[in-house]
Design an enzyme around this catalytic site. Structure first.
Site, mmCIF file in Angstrom:
data_model
loop_
_atom_site.group_PDB
_atom_site.id
_atom_site.type_symbol
_atom_site.label_atom_id
_atom_site.label_comp_id
_atom_site.label_asym_id
_atom_site.label_seq_id
_atom_site.Cartn_x
_atom_site.Cartn_y
_atom_site.Cartn_z
ATOM 1 N N TYR A 1 -16.326 -4.381 36.084
ATOM 2 C CA TYR A 1 -15.112 -4.492 35.639
ATOM 3 C C TYR A 1 -15.055 -5.141 34.038
ATOM 4 O O TYR A 1 -14.427 -4.634 33.273
ATOM 5 C CB TYR A 1 -14.144 -5.583 36.582
ATOM 6 C CG TYR A 1 -12.844 -6.011 35.746
ATOM 7 C CD1 TYR A 1 -11.838 -5.203 36.365
ATOM 8 C CD2 TYR A 1 -12.676 -7.220 35.251
ATOM 9 C CE1 TYR A 1 -10.777 -5.232 35.613
ATOM 10 C CE2 TYR A 1 -11.488 -7.662 34.725
ATOM 11 C CZ TYR A 1 -10.417 -6.794 35.002
ATOM 12 O OH TYR A 1 -9.321 -7.154 34.670
ATOM 13 N N LYS B 1 -13.741 -3.628 30.396
ATOM 14 C CA LYS B 1 -12.827 -4.364 29.750
ATOM 15 C C LYS B 1 -13.648 -4.473 28.272
ATOM 16 O O LYS B 1 -12.692 -4.600 27.283
ATOM 17 C CB LYS B 1 -12.329 -5.702 30.225
ATOM 18 C CG LYS B 1 -11.507 -5.391 31.540
ATOM 19 C CD LYS B 1 -9.997 -4.664 30.907
ATOM 20 C CE LYS B 1 -8.972 -4.702 32.203
ATOM 21 N NZ LYS B 1 -7.767 -4.090 31.632
#
Length: 235
Positions: free
Chosen positions: A144, A148
Site C-alpha cells: 500500500y 501511495k
C-alpha cells in the site's frame, strides 16, 4: 480554484471520504458533483449525479471524459488497502491490485480529464494520498505504501505538467481517517468531514500540498530527522 459553481467528478464516491467529498462540495456551492462508483446505485448522497466508474477500467474513464465535458475539478479519491508482508507469496498480486487502483487509475483519470479541465479554464485536480506515502508499517503496509509513494511522485510530476494549462494540483496527505478502510486500525482518526473541509479550503487558497492532521505533519518532519522516520527505530 473556487468551489462555488464548480463541476466536480469524485472517484470512489459511494462511501467514506469520497461520499464526504460529494457532500462537502455540494454544501460549498458546487453546481454539479458527479459521484463515481463501480456500482452507481450505491451512491446515496442527495443532489449527486451518480456515474459508473471503476478506475481500473480504461474504457470507462475514456467514456466519462467524452461525456462529462463540464468538469472543472477532479478528485482522485478511489483507493484500496491490502495489509500484509511483502515477503508473502501473495504480495506481488496484492501489489499489482493496489498499484492498478491507487496509482495507475488516478493517472489515467488525470490524463483523460486534463483536456477537459483545460477547455474549462484550468480547474484543479486533488490527489488523495496518505502519510503512508512516506512511511511503511513493517509487515503490514509495504505494498500500500509503495502505491501511495508512487502516487505522490506522479502527483508531483503532474503538477508541473499541468501548470501550462493553469490547472492546480493539490496533494492531500492524512493519517488514519474514520472510514471503513481504517476501521481495523486502533488509535485516533480524523473525521472525513474535517479532511474535506481542509481540502476545499486549501484548494481555494491555491495550495499545492496539504498535510491534514498531526500524523501527516509529524511523519513529514521525520523525513529529514537525523534518523529518518522511514528507517524505523534501531534494533
Amino acid at each position: 480554484m473556487k468551489i462555488q459553481s464548480s463541476v466536480a467528478l469524485v472517484s470512489g464516491a459511494n462511501r467514506g471520504l469520497g461520499a464526504a467529498f460529494v457532500r462537502g462540495l455540494l454544501a460549498g456551492g458546487a453546481a454539479k458533483v458527479y459521484a463515481g462508483a463501480r456500482d452507481p446505485n450505491t451512491v446515496n448522497v442527495p443532489g449527486a449525479v451518480p456515474v459508473q466508474l471503476d478506475v481500473t477500467r480504461p474504457e470507462q474513464i475514456a467514456h466519462l471524459a467524452r461525456e462529462l465535458t463540464d468538469v472543472t475539478l477532479l478528485v482522485n479519491n478511489a483507493g484500496i488497502s491490502e495489509i500484509g508482508p511483502v515477503l508473502a507469496t501473495s504480495a506481488i498480486d496484492s501489489l499489482r491490485r493496489q498499484f492498478d487502483t491507487n496509482t495507475i487509475g488516478p493517472l489515467r483519470l488525470a490524463q483523460a480529464f486534463a483536456p477537459v479541465l483545460a477547455g474549462n479554464g484550468g480547474g484543479a485536480v486533488v490527489s488523495v494520498l496518505s502519510a503512508l506515502s512516506w512511511l511503511t508499517l513493517p509487515g503490514r503496509t509495504g505494498a500500500y505504501s509503495a502505491s501511495k509513494a508512487a502516487g505522490w511522485a506522479l502527483s508531483n510530476a503532474l503538477r508541473h505538467e499541468l501548470k501550462s494549462q493553469h490547472t492546480q494540483l493539490l496533494s492531500l496527505h492524512a493519517g488514519f481517517i474514520d472510514t471503513d478502510m481504517a476501521r481495523h486500525v486502533p488509535g485516533p482518526k480524523s473525521t472525513p468531514e474535517e479532511i474535506v473541509r481542509q481540502t476545499l479550503a486549501a484548494l481555494e487558497a491555491g495550495e499545492s500540498e496539504l498535510l491534514a492532521d498531526a500524523v501527516s505533519r509529524e511523519v513529514h518532519r521525520g523525513l529529514t530527522a537525523e534518523r529518518p522516520v522511514y528507517l524505523g527505530t534501531p534494533e
